[in-house]
Design a protein around this motif. Structure first.
Motif, PDB file in Angstrom:
ATOM      1  N   VAL A 146      -5.407   8.411   0.820  1.00  0.00           N
ATOM      2  CA  VAL A 146      -5.095   8.091   2.209  1.00  0.00           C
ATOM      3  C   VAL A 146      -4.410   6.729   2.271  1.00  0.00           C
ATOM      4  O   VAL A 146      -4.936   5.743   1.771  1.00  0.00           O
ATOM      5  CB  VAL A 146      -6.383   8.038   3.057  1.00  0.00           C
ATOM      6  N   ASP A 147      -3.225   6.704   2.863  1.00  0.00           N
ATOM      7  CA  ASP A 147      -2.555   5.424   3.094  1.00  0.00           C
ATOM      8  C   ASP A 147      -2.932   4.982   4.500  1.00  0.00           C
ATOM      9  O   ASP A 147      -2.981   5.786   5.420  1.00  0.00           O
ATOM     10  CB  ASP A 147      -1.040   5.608   2.985  1.00  0.00           C
ATOM     11  N   SER A 148      -3.217   3.710   4.660  1.00  0.00           N
ATOM     12  CA  SER A 148      -3.700   3.276   5.969  1.00  0.00           C
ATOM     13  C   SER A 148      -2.860   2.129   6.508  1.00  0.00           C
ATOM     14  O   SER A 148      -2.079   1.524   5.776  1.00  0.00           O
ATOM     15  CB  SER A 148      -5.155   2.832   5.852  1.00  0.00           C
TER      16      SER A 148
ATOM     17  N   LYS B 127       0.832  -1.208   0.000  1.00  0.00           N
ATOM     18  CA  LYS B 127       0.000   0.000   0.000  1.00  0.00           C
ATOM     19  C   LYS B 127       0.864   1.254   0.000  1.00  0.00           C
ATOM     20  O   LYS B 127       0.650   2.180  -0.778  1.00  0.00           O
ATOM     21  CB  LYS B 127      -0.918   0.012   1.227  1.00  0.00           C
ATOM     22  N   SER B 128       1.808   1.258   0.914  1.00  0.00           N
ATOM     23  CA  SER B 128       2.637   2.457   1.022  1.00  0.00           C
ATOM     24  C   SER B 128       3.482   2.633  -0.225  1.00  0.00           C
ATOM     25  O   SER B 128       3.717   3.753  -0.678  1.00  0.00           O
ATOM     26  CB  SER B 128       3.528   2.381   2.263  1.00  0.00           C
ATOM     27  N   THR B 129       3.920   1.535  -0.791  1.00  0.00           N
ATOM     28  CA  THR B 129       4.695   1.608  -2.029  1.00  0.00           C
ATOM     29  C   THR B 129       3.852   2.262  -3.120  1.00  0.00           C
ATOM     30  O   THR B 129       4.295   3.169  -3.826  1.00  0.00           O
ATOM     31  CB  THR B 129       5.093   0.186  -2.478  1.00  0.00           C
TER      32      THR B 129
ATOM     33  N   THR C  82       4.146  -1.429   9.499  1.00  0.00           N
ATOM     34  CA  THR C  82       4.956  -0.224   9.656  1.00  0.00           C
ATOM     35  C   THR C  82       4.111   1.047   9.640  1.00  0.00           C
ATOM     36  O   THR C  82       4.345   1.975  10.392  1.00  0.00           O
ATOM     37  CB  THR C  82       5.995  -0.134   8.512  1.00  0.00           C
ATOM     38  N   THR C  83       3.137   1.075   8.756  1.00  0.00           N
ATOM     39  CA  THR C  83       2.316   2.286   8.634  1.00  0.00           C
ATOM     40  C   THR C  83       1.218   2.247   9.682  1.00  0.00           C
ATOM     41  O   THR C  83       0.381   1.359   9.669  1.00  0.00           O
ATOM     42  CB  THR C  83       1.669   2.364   7.241  1.00  0.00           C
ATOM     43  N   ARG C  84       1.262   3.161  10.602  1.00  0.00           N
ATOM     44  CA  ARG C  84       0.237   3.152  11.645  1.00  0.00           C
ATOM     45  C   ARG C  84      -0.639   4.381  11.618  1.00  0.00           C
ATOM     46  O   ARG C  84      -1.724   4.384  12.144  1.00  0.00           O
ATOM     47  CB  ARG C  84       0.893   3.024  13.012  1.00  0.00           C
TER      48      ARG C  84
HETATM   49 MG   LIG Z   1       2.361   0.723   4.830  1.00  0.00          MG
END
Ligand SMILES: [Mg+2]
Ligand SMILES: Cc1cc2nc3c(=O)[nH]c(=O)nc-3n(C[C@H](O)[C@H](O)[C@H](O)COP(=O)(O)OP(=O)(O)OC[C@H]3O[C@@H](n4cnc5c(N)ncnc54)[C@H](O)[C@@H]3O)c2cc1C
Ligand SMILES: Nc1nc2c(ncn2[C@@H]2O[C@H](COP(=O)(O)OP(=O)(O)O)[C@@H](O)[C@H]2O)c(=O)[nH]1
Lengths: 439, 631
Positions: free
Chosen positions: A254-256, A214-216, A235-237
């Motif tokens: 929005v990244d979740s 997702k973050s990528t 990692t993504t909080r």
């Molecule tokens: Mg992430």
């Protein structure tokens, strides 16, 4: 950056409940800026914030005033506001802070006039908007849908109150009206989505299990390294929200945090926030790791994906495949599925294209064009759809018409929030103009 | 005639449905009550349709009953035809409707009045009303009597300044054969009350023996035992009549349209607004030209009278046109017209001058109930009567007034609509007026109001006992159904019995929740005796519609906050910052008692309401907190 402001005698108490200061115990010093974290009513971390208390009368309203400076956008301030409300505050009406300042004698008579103007401008502005809106495509479509529903309501109401004097609606007629109304609403929502995409920005949420990419993807779409990408799941909080523009459209991306069963306490906080945002989303991008089987913990997406356009990204195509398009059946309602490998930045193009298409195609051929709607109007449309869905469920369960009429009435009144009309009077008006009644 | 003075705690003027219930309610809570009406043997007449109930109206009758009133028991004892309408359309809109034996109904009420301790009925006509300097009211009668009362309920129906119309005939009268009350109307104006003008009409009656029933559709009465009152047994009466159905023809249309200029409605002689839901036949043909035919119901007025009421033919045409109209209907070619239809135009008091206890604002002790408030219908009148009578008694006793909420009773909706919105046509109750219709069911009127009625002293011991027994029984049954699990073997036998799938391990309540499953069948399968039908209805509704009912309860909770925010009595609305002139003017006139009501008044915008809220909060010692976001 956004500011959430509290005013009233319990401003300090509420501020202290919502914001936990990084340093400093006990009383808040007036007019001192604190660094802290804002929490939701259920104790979930919402944001890193700055907060200040201004004791009355040395404040704008002369009451105790608290301010919370948080990250901008609509999501985070909205959550902070919710938290204040759940702790006893009430949402201010337009201009209420200024009005309070006037009522408390904070501003003088000369300024009072401008306060009045302000309040009336608020309502005149709303009226003007409504008037403009009346010619506007949105209001026209909402009004015509609402009229259809009112007509339907009149049939039922007349039948309830004047049983033997009016023609009965058959089950087929009811089903027909329902499906027409749902189509019309769908079309409206599609147009609205398109409008949101070209205006304020479509709230687009990236969801999926941790470590799916997702973050990528978020970074790729934004074109810069912004979110923390690691090989370590969870990692993504925090929720990260950024606008992106492409093809004349705007998405608020929005990244979740990833969704999965279990997880540590902090990770669970992140997941909870993610669930809340999914509830508000106007478009979903579900990112899945196709080298793994269908993950657990995504149950809520099956309902959400039916509500809003959903693009599924099957990432990590470079690895041995264990998840295919067929596995998505019955689990997600997808408008598009993009198998890809996000390690190759050029692959982002296909995702981007799918996103654009999903946002626009939902309306293509049906929506007369983009409708300009704000978030409140959008919410009203979504609620109207929920009421119609609930009506449909009731119909399938064989519930009697007076129960279904509850949903119909709610749908009409929610649409009325957009057009500014009241149900009861109109229904009677409609009943008497449609039918010849009375003995 | 010599001058003599009589005094009472409460004087009720007018022996219609409103007056009778008002007098009974006030006497039941212990007041000395005088009911003044010109003809005490002719109380609670049914000048229009000889029927009681129907959607929303039956609900009102049930509410009158739950509060200890008379109407439900009276119709149960005198009905000659009854049906439960809308049975297939859901729990909220089901409604009883009964044909009354009209003369018997009236004498039944007369008996109830004379049996009520503390209540005396006097034959007289009130001609004047004054407020006494030191509190209380004085009423002057035609006979020369002067009455003094601590409180007074005016329930004079269609009689204030009333005129009757038929063709070119125009005569003073409150009802056919009864003089109007003009003196009283004048003194109300002198007291400063605003009045408006309304009209209504009625249908012709024909002789039973002149009808050719053979060619008409029959509408039989229900064969089930049905009753409005919680205290009436569920029995089928000994003698039922049939109603019949016919339809207007092309000929009827021609007769009506050819003679339109002779109708006072279309000849421009009547100015008052009539009810949209009760159009005259003239109206029907003019307003709905595309409709080929209109239904006409033949409803007998009673067992001992040959009169048959022609529902659907409300008209004020000249007599010979009425005869031609009636004879154009199939089955009525030889009809013998006993009483022609006519229209009545009358004054009503603008009800926005009342508070929610039905008391005139600024005239303590003066209460109004029934058609005088702009309503129409027996049930609407009776329900207001109970509330006005009770509040008149409370006024005399120095007790707080009693109000009902919109989510509590149709009576609450009715009064709230009247006092905060007023009316421009005769106001009739419809189920669609109640936004929380699913909570205001016919079947739960007792749950909604009987405990309140008991506290207020309106509910007798027998009713209280009955109420408690039925509540216990229904709660017990619900609990039982929620706990009783279906075993493996039972599931199969149940599935056969219900012709539906039954999962072992489910509870019986799960099965009752299915729309198609009846509790009666289930109990039969269990080998249990049938429940009291009234208890059974409660249990079924409670389980089957649980989800929907809970949703309405949540909605009520949402608006309760505003509803509960009171507006202080003497608050001056004009000059309030942020409030539009129109809203200030309306509020000044209607004087809403809470913010919820203020928002329902037509012409008031949401921003007016928020400005009012801000002002109210400023008045409060302890203020609330607000929050808002700014980018
Ligand atoms: Mg992430
Ligand atoms: C011609 C006609 C047509 C109608 N049509 C319809 C219709 O289509 N639909 C419908 O729903 N309803 C109709 N009604 C209305 C229905 O009859 C009333 O709504 C209902 O009866 C009102 O009850 P009430 O108690 O307010 O007044 P009423 O039943 O009118 O009773 C008033 C009583 O007060 C007495 N009274 C009046 N003035 C005085 C005085 N000064 N002193 C002493 N006593 C006085 C009268 O004698 C009478 O007994 C019609 C009524 C009439 C007369
Ligand atoms: N093999 C492979 N790894 C990927 C691909 N996309 C992302 N990754 C890696 O997967 C890990 C998790 O990515 P991240 O974007 O943080 O996932 P998130 O938890 O969903 O936000 C990182 O190590 C990425 O480099 C892909 O297409 N193929």
């Amino acid at each position: 950056m956004a500011i959430v402001r509290l005013s009233g005698p319990r401003a300090e108490a509420i501020l202290a409940q919502v914001v936990r200061r990084a340093r400093g115990e006990g009383v808040w010093e007036s007019h001192r800026l604190y660094v802290g974290q804002a929490f939701s009513a259920t104790d979930q971390l919402l944001d890193e914030v700055l907060a200040v208390l201004m004791k009355g009368p040395r404040s704008y309203t002369r009451e105790d005033v608290g301010e919370i400076h948080c990250h901008g956008g609509l999501v985070v301030p909205g959550l902070v506001l919710d938290s204040c409300v759940s702790r006893g505050a009430r949402l201010a009406t337009p201009g209420e802070f200024t009005l309070r300042a006037f009522l408390s004698g904070r501003i003088d008579l000369g300024q009072a006039e401008s306060v009045l103007a302000l309040i009336q401008a608020g309502s005149a502005g709303a009226a003007r908007l409504a008037a403009e809106g009346l010619q506007g495509a949105l209001s026209k479509q909402v009004a015509s849908l609402r009229k259809e529903l009112l007509e339907w309501m009149a049939f039922w109401e007349a039948e309830f109150d004047f049983g033997d004097e009016v023609p009965r609606m058959t089950g087929g007629q009811v089903a027909g009206r329902l499906s027409r109304a749902r189509d019309a609403l769908q079309c409206l929502l599609a147009g609205a989505l398109e409008g949101r995409a070209s205006g304020e920005g479509l709230l687009t949420v990236l969801v999926g299990p941790p470590n799916a990419g997702k973050s990528t993807l978020w970074n790729l779409l934004l074109g810069e390294e912004r979110a923390l990408v690691t090989a370590h799941p969870g990692t993504t909080r925090d929720l990260l929200e950024r606008p992106v523009h492409f093809g004349g459209h705007c998405l608020r991306l929005v990244d979740s945090a990833g969704l999965r069963p279990g997880g540590g306490p902090i990770e669970r906080l992140g997941m909870n926030r993610c669930r809340q945002v999914v509830g508000q989303a106007e478009m979903l991008v579900v990112v899945l790791d196709s080298s793994l089987p269908w993950p657990r913990g995504l149950e809520l997406l099956s309902e959400a994906s039916r509500r809003v356009p959903t693009v599924v990204v099957l990432n990590k195509r470079d690895l041995p495949q264990r998840l295919g398009v067929r596995d998505l059946e019955d689990r997600l309602h997808c408008d598009a599925v993009v198998p890809t490998c996000l390690l190759r930045p050029e692959e982002a193009t296909s995702v981007r294209a799918a996103l654009l298409e999903a946002a626009t195609r939902a309306g293509a051929g049906r929506a007369a064009g983009a409708l300009s709607v704000n978030h409140r109007q959008w919410q009203a449309l979504v609620r109207a759809r929920e009421h119609l869905e609930s009506l449909e469920n009731g119909l399938q369960e064989g519930m009697p018409w007076d129960c279904l009429a509850v949903d119909l009435r709610l749908a009409v009144s929610v649409l009325g929030e957009i057009t500014g009309e009241n149900v009861t009077d109109e229904v009677l008006e409609q009943v008497f103009s449609t039918f010849c009644l009375g003995k | 005639m010599g001058f003599h003075m009589i005094s009472a705690d409460v004087v009720v003027v007018g022996g219609g449905h409103a007056g009778c219930e008002a007098a009974l309610a006030a006497a039941r809570v212990g007041c000395r009550v005088l009911l003044i009406t010109p003809n005490p043997s002719q109380v609670a007449r049914l000048p229009c349709n000889p029927s009681i109930g129907g959607p929303a109206k039956a609900h009102l009758v049930r509410e009158v009953d739950a509060l200890g009133g008379e109407m439900a028991r009276a119709i149960d004892a005198t009905q000659i035809h009854i049906r439960n309408l809308n049975t297939g359309k859901g729990p909220a809109v089901q409604a009883l409707r009964a044909q009354a034996d009209s003369p018997v109904y009236s004498s039944r009420l007369a008996t109830a009045l004379s049996a009520q301790p503390g209540l005396e009925v006097l034959a007289d006509l009130v001609e004047g009303l004054e407020a006494n300097a030191r509190g209380g009211l004085s009423l002057r009668c035609r006979s020369g009597r002067v009455l003094r009362a601590g409180a007074c309920v005016l329930a004079t129906g269609t009689f204030l300044g009333a005129t009757l119309y038929m063709g070119r005939l125009r005569m003073p009268g409150g009802r056919s054969g009864e003089p109007p009350a003009n003196g009283l109307g004048r003194s109300l104006r002198a007291l400063g009350l605003r009045v408006g003008r309304l009209k209504t009409g009625t249908c012709p009656r024909i002789h039973r023996d002149s009808i050719d029933f053979g060619s008409l559709d029959v509408l039989p009465s229900s064969c089930d035992g049905l009753a409005f009152s919680d205290l009436s047994p569920l029995q089928v009466p000994l003698r039922h009549v049939e109603c019949h159905l016919t339809r207007t023809t092309e000929r009827t249309r021609t007769v009506v349209l050819d003679n339109l200029d002779r109708s006072p409605l279309y000849g421009g002689r009547i100015s008052g607004a009539g009810p949209r839901y009760c159009p005259s036949l003239e109206d029907k043909f003019v307003r709905f030209p595309d409709r080929e035919t209109h239904l006409v119901f033949l409803e007998p007025e009673g067992l001992q009278t040959p009169e048959v009421y022609l529902q659907g033919v409300s008209t004020s045409m000249p007599l010979e046109v009425q005869v031609a109209m009636v004879r154009s209907l199939p089955g009525l070619h030889r009809a013998n017209l006993l009483r022609p239809g006519y229209a009545v135009e009358y004054d009503f008091v603008d009800p926005t001058q009342l508070d929610r206890s039905l008391q005139v604002r600024g005239l303590p002790g003066l209460f109004l109930a029934g058609q005088i408030n702009g309503t129409s219908g027996y049930e609407e009148a009776a329900a207001q009567g109970v509330l006005a009578g009770l509040n008149a008694a409370h006024h005399v006793g120095g007790l707080d007034p009693v109000f009902l909420d919109r989510d509590q009773a149709y009576l609450g909706v009715l009064v709230d609509d009247l006092v905060c919105r007023g009316t421009r046509e005769p106001y009739r109750m419809h189920t669609s007026r109640a936004e929380y219709r699913l909570l205001l069911r016919q079947e739960n009127a007792d749950e909604r109001l009987t405990p309140l009625g008991r506290r207020l002293g309106l509910v007798c011991a027998e009713r209280w006992q009955t109420y408690q027994e039925r509540s216990l029984a229904s709660e017990g049954e619900v609990r039982r159904l929620l706990e009783r699990r279906v075993g493996e073997a039972e599931a199969q036998s149940l599935a056969l019995r219900l012709e539906a799938t039954v999962a072992p391990g489910c509870v019986l309540a799960d099965l009752v929740r299915r729309p198609e499953t009846s509790l009666a069948v289930l109990r039969e399968w269990e080998g249990l005796a049938p429940l009291d039908p009234r208890v059974q209805a409660k249990v079924e509704v409670r389980l089957k519609y649980e989800g929907y009912i809970a949703r309405q309860v949540r909605e009520v909770a949402k608006v309760r906050r505003l509803e509960g925010m009171p507006i202080p009595d003497g608050l001056c609305f004009s000059g309030l910052a942020g409030v539009s002139t129109e809203a200030a003017e309306k509020w000044g006139r209607v004087r809403p008692v809470c913010v919820g009501q203020a928002g329902r008044i037509p012409g008031v915008s949401p921003s007016d309401v928020s400005a009012l809220l801000v002002h109210l909060r400023r008045l409060q010692a302890a203020r609330e907190e607000i929050c808002g976001g700014a980018a």
